[in-house]
Design a protein around this motif. Structure first.
Motif, mmCIF file in Angstrom:
data_model
loop_
_atom_site.group_PDB
_atom_site.id
_atom_site.type_symbol
_atom_site.label_atom_id
_atom_site.label_comp_id
_atom_site.label_asym_id
_atom_site.label_seq_id
_atom_site.Cartn_x
_atom_site.Cartn_y
_atom_site.Cartn_z
ATOM 1 N N PHE A 172 -6.993 -12.099 -20.002
ATOM 2 C CA PHE A 172 -6.300 -13.179 -19.311
ATOM 3 C C PHE A 172 -5.562 -14.101 -20.280
ATOM 4 O O PHE A 172 -5.926 -14.217 -21.446
ATOM 5 N N ARG A 195 -25.328 -15.190 -13.545
ATOM 6 C CA ARG A 195 -25.313 -15.099 -14.997
ATOM 7 C C ARG A 195 -24.169 -15.865 -15.647
ATOM 8 O O ARG A 195 -24.224 -16.156 -16.832
ATOM 9 N N VAL A 196 -23.103 -16.126 -14.890
ATOM 10 C CA VAL A 196 -21.923 -16.752 -15.494
ATOM 11 C C VAL A 196 -21.653 -18.143 -14.909
ATOM 12 O O VAL A 196 -21.550 -19.122 -15.645
ATOM 13 N N HIS A 236 -21.055 -20.311 -22.435
ATOM 14 C CA HIS A 236 -22.489 -20.442 -22.708
ATOM 15 C C HIS A 236 -23.049 -19.213 -23.398
ATOM 16 O O HIS A 236 -24.259 -19.108 -23.595
ATOM 17 N N LEU A 253 -8.067 -8.635 -7.901
ATOM 18 C CA LEU A 253 -8.396 -10.053 -8.015
ATOM 19 C C LEU A 253 -7.563 -10.797 -6.985
ATOM 20 O O LEU A 253 -7.957 -11.840 -6.470
ATOM 21 N N GLU A 290 -13.478 -14.748 -12.173
ATOM 22 C CA GLU A 290 -12.530 -13.628 -12.239
ATOM 23 C C GLU A 290 -12.817 -12.720 -13.428
ATOM 24 O O GLU A 290 -12.787 -11.488 -13.301
ATOM 25 N N ALA A 291 -13.111 -13.329 -14.577
ATOM 26 C CA ALA A 291 -13.406 -12.511 -15.757
ATOM 27 C C ALA A 291 -14.653 -11.684 -15.517
ATOM 28 O O ALA A 291 -14.698 -10.492 -15.841
ATOM 29 N N ALA A 292 -15.676 -12.303 -14.917
ATOM 30 C CA ALA A 292 -16.925 -11.581 -14.673
ATOM 31 C C ALA A 292 -16.708 -10.446 -13.677
ATOM 32 O O ALA A 292 -17.166 -9.320 -13.889
ATOM 33 N N ARG A 293 -15.976 -10.741 -12.588
ATOM 34 C CA ARG A 293 -15.730 -9.699 -11.590
ATOM 35 C C ARG A 293 -14.879 -8.573 -12.162
ATOM 36 O O ARG A 293 -15.073 -7.403 -11.848
ATOM 37 N N SER A 294 -13.897 -8.929 -13.024
ATOM 38 C CA SER A 294 -13.019 -7.890 -13.565
ATOM 39 C C SER A 294 -13.786 -6.971 -14.514
ATOM 40 O O SER A 294 -13.324 -5.876 -14.824
ATOM 41 N N LEU A 295 -14.956 -7.419 -14.986
ATOM 42 C CA LEU A 295 -15.800 -6.545 -15.805
ATOM 43 C C LEU A 295 -16.704 -5.668 -14.937
ATOM 44 O O LEU A 295 -17.493 -4.893 -15.456
ATOM 45 N N GLY A 296 -16.600 -5.836 -13.623
ATOM 46 C CA GLY A 296 -17.379 -5.001 -12.721
ATOM 47 C C GLY A 296 -18.670 -5.632 -12.239
ATOM 48 O O GLY A 296 -19.475 -4.976 -11.590
ATOM 49 N N MET A 297 -18.868 -6.924 -12.568
ATOM 50 C CA MET A 297 -20.099 -7.570 -12.099
ATOM 51 C C MET A 297 -20.000 -7.828 -10.602
ATOM 52 O O MET A 297 -18.948 -8.174 -10.085
ATOM 53 N N LYS A 298 -21.146 -7.677 -9.912
ATOM 54 C CA LYS A 298 -21.203 -8.035 -8.504
ATOM 55 C C LYS A 298 -21.087 -9.559 -8.383
ATOM 56 O O LYS A 298 -21.388 -10.292 -9.328
ATOM 57 N N THR A 347 -24.320 -11.248 -9.343
ATOM 58 C CA THR A 347 -24.582 -11.209 -10.787
ATOM 59 C C THR A 347 -23.705 -12.224 -11.503
ATOM 60 O O THR A 347 -24.169 -12.981 -12.367
ATOM 61 N N ASN A 350 -10.782 -16.953 -20.811
ATOM 62 C CA ASN A 350 -11.921 -16.898 -19.879
ATOM 63 C C ASN A 350 -13.180 -16.332 -20.523
ATOM 64 O O ASN A 350 -13.941 -15.614 -19.879
ATOM 65 N N PHE A 398 -16.996 -16.584 -21.691
ATOM 66 C CA PHE A 398 -18.112 -17.333 -21.125
ATOM 67 C C PHE A 398 -18.593 -18.342 -22.166
ATOM 68 O O PHE A 398 -19.121 -17.942 -23.199
ATOM 69 N N VAL A 400 -24.076 -4.525 -15.827
ATOM 70 C CA VAL A 400 -23.295 -3.584 -15.021
ATOM 71 C C VAL A 400 -23.611 -2.143 -15.410
ATOM 72 O O VAL A 400 -23.921 -1.315 -14.559
ATOM 73 N N ARG A 415 -12.103 -21.226 -12.217
ATOM 74 C CA ARG A 415 -12.078 -20.007 -11.417
ATOM 75 C C ARG A 415 -12.000 -18.759 -12.283
ATOM 76 O O ARG A 415 -12.463 -17.688 -11.914
ATOM 77 N N GLY A 416 -11.369 -18.907 -13.459
ATOM 78 C CA GLY A 416 -11.230 -17.762 -14.357
ATOM 79 C C GLY A 416 -12.556 -17.175 -14.798
ATOM 80 O O GLY A 416 -12.625 -16.000 -15.168
ATOM 81 N N GLN A 417 -13.617 -17.984 -14.769
ATOM 82 C CA GLN A 417 -14.925 -17.476 -15.171
ATOM 83 C C GLN A 417 -15.407 -16.412 -14.194
ATOM 84 O O GLN A 417 -15.871 -15.350 -14.595
ATOM 85 N N ASP A 468 -16.464 -2.773 -7.585
ATOM 86 C CA ASP A 468 -17.091 -3.113 -8.867
ATOM 87 C C ASP A 468 -17.026 -1.938 -9.838
ATOM 88 O O ASP A 468 -16.810 -2.113 -11.026
ATOM 89 N N ARG A 470 -13.444 -1.405 -11.061
ATOM 90 C CA ARG A 470 -13.016 -2.431 -12.022
ATOM 91 C C ARG A 470 -13.483 -2.132 -13.435
ATOM 92 O O ARG A 470 -12.859 -2.561 -14.401
ATOM 93 N N THR A 471 -14.619 -1.424 -13.567
ATOM 94 C CA THR A 471 -15.071 -1.111 -14.924
ATOM 95 C C THR A 471 -14.108 -0.162 -15.629
ATOM 96 O O THR A 471 -14.122 -0.068 -16.850
#
Lengths: 232, 256
Positions: free
Chosen positions: B99, A146-147, B107, B66, A131-139, A142, B103, B105, B121, A127-129, B89, B92-93
């Motif tokens: 964390f 992408r993640v 890949h 979150l 969360e990390a993506a959303r916390s960076l502002g990704m929709k 996205t 977390n 990525f 973004v 789930r952290g994946q 969104d 959040r930027t």
């Protein structure tokens, strides 16, 4: 002993199957498999995303479709689409009638199973994946595209390859439809050959035609599973 | 050096960078936050300490939603995060989050982890994103590791990439959620060093931590939480040195 060879391994009868066994029957089986699988992947992905949606108006219909087509015999779905719908709606003419009904039926059946596989893959990504993506502002979409999905697909490559092998065999169910000229898959083709020759050897040849594809595919699945296990 | 609050709100001088009012959060019948009021000024470093289950992480996760707060208001950089219809969104930027479990990525390479949000973004072009990513990796001491995948990096290195990834969005606030708790003891120092640099550079930071040494040395203010409320807060010398509350003393006697 001679009788056995005569009935099951009659090279004269088998020789007459070629080249159409390869150029028509095997080719069609591969075409059905690949088109059915491609359609199944697209449908499966949409259904999987619906199943994990926060909106019940997406979740419930997706679950309904998945459960329905996993719960029905594949043969019934094939007969329904191949014969049932054109009888019910006489104006319905499938484009490319040689392939369309079979591919659509296979795609729906495969899609329902693939949806569950893909959903398991998505849920296997921590789930952290997200969360990390959303916390960076990704929709959401996205982040999903992408993640999460790239990781989910990596997880489900072995089971998806397995689905592909199963689907390859399930194309044989299309034998009930394969009446269009040049549209026969392997089973329909060899069954017709049995009827013509009064000899069982074409079934043996047809069986081998399946094994030539499925056995390597299953070995690939085993290899992928071992590799996934090793990388954990 | 990234300038904190670059995109800051008008009148940032007077209003705090983070303002939390009456924040409540329940999971089912379990109320984890029971009315939190907290302000963090620009360039201030606030460390939140407290026993596990006290609601520290939940507080942090409510700031960028979150976790969805049950009640209360959160304003960051002049934008009400908890307002209905807020562009979450975008908000959040302006809040970088790091964390406990990194977390990253898996890949994506170290550089790819940083550039992904820049290109998707912020819509930066690839070259500019890579340039910013390289500069940030260098800043956290990982120049030359751009092409390594997370699996090739130690926990401390992964966490530094995660910090660089959050900084890349040029947030006005950084939120740290027990970022050293999952690290082997010998790797904690390198991560804290990066955070110390960041604090010295004037970044506004809200740090949930068990590192009392870091809190004492770096924090402008220490907040002690227990059972979903702020029990006591003040300069580290006071809260950690001469705690007023019995609960704070009891906690500190266990961890120090």
């Amino acid at each position: 002993m001679n009788r056995l060879r005569e009935e099951f391994f009659n090279f004269g009868v088998i020789a007459r199957l070629f080249p159409a066994l390869v150029t028509e029957a095997m080719k069609n089986t591969v075409v059905f498999t690949l088109l059915g699988f491609s359609g199944g992947m697209m449908l499966g992905l949409v259904l999987a995303l619906g199943r994990i949606s926060r909106s019940r108006w997406l979740r419930w219909p997706a679950a309904f479709v998945v459960d329905t087509f996993r719960g029905l015999p594949a043969l019934l779905v094939i007969v329904f689409i191949g014969f049932g719908l054109p009888i019910a709606f006489p104006w319905l003419h499938y484009p490319f009638p040689k392939y369309t009904p079979g591919c659509v039926a296979l795609a729906i059946v495969a899609g329902a199973y693939i949806a569950e596989t893909v959903r398991a893959g998505i849920e296997g990504v921590p789930r952290g994946q997200m969360e990390a993506a959303r916390s960076l502002g990704m929709k959401y979409r996205t982040a999903m595209r992408r993640v999460v999905l790239p990781q989910a697909f990596r997880l489900v490559i072995p089971p998806l390859t397995n689905e592909l092998a199963l689907l390859f065999k399930d194309t044989s169910l299309l034998a009930v439809l394969g009446t269009e000229a040049g549209g026969k898959e392997i089973l329909k083709y060899v069954r017709d050959a049995v009827n013509h020759s009064g000899n069982t050897s074409p079934l043996v040849a047809g069986g081998l035609a399946y094994l030539v594809i499925t056995v390597p595919l299953l070995r690939v699945v085993a290899y992928l599973e071992a590799r996934t296990r090793a990388s954990r | 050096m990234i300038v904190p609050g670059a995109g800051g709100a008008a009148g940032a001088g007077s209003s705090p960078t983070i303002a939390v009012e009456g924040l409540r959060k329940s999971f089912g019948a379990n109320e984890v936050l029971k009315g939190i009021d907290l302000e963090v000024a620009g360039r201030e470093v606030v460390c939140v300490i407290g026993p596990s289950g006290s609601g520290k992480s939940t507080l942090l996760r409510c700031l960028n939603r979150l976790e969805e707060p049950t009640a209360g208001r959160v304003v960051v950089d002049g934008v009400e995060v908890t307002a209905a219809g807020v562009d979450l969104d975008k908000v959040r930027t302006s809040m970088g989050m790091v964390f406990q479990s990194f977390n990253l990525f898996p890949h994506k390479t170290a550089l790819g982890n940083i550039t992904l949000a820049l290109t998707t973004v912020l819509r930066m072009d690839k070259g500019a994103a890579a340039e910013r990513g390289r500069a940030l990796l260098a800043r956290v001491g990982l120049a030359g590791r751009e092409d390594d995948f997370p699996s090739r990096l130690s926990g401390g290195q992964q966490q530094r990439v995660a910090i660089a990834r959050a900084l890349a969005m040029e947030p006005s606030v950084m939120l740290f959620d027990e970022v050293t708790s999952a690290l082997d003891p010998e790797l904690v120092g390198e991560v804290l060093a990066v955070m110390r640099d960041l604090a010295a550079g004037g970044m506004t930071m809200l740090v949930v931590t068990h590192e009392m040494g870091f809190a004492r040395e770096v924090a402008d203010r220490v907040v002690f939480m227990d059972a979903g409320v702020i029990v006591e807060q003040g300069p580290p010398a006071d809260v950690l040195g001469q705690p007023r509350e019995a609960r704070t003393r009891a906690f500190l006697s266990k961890v120090l």
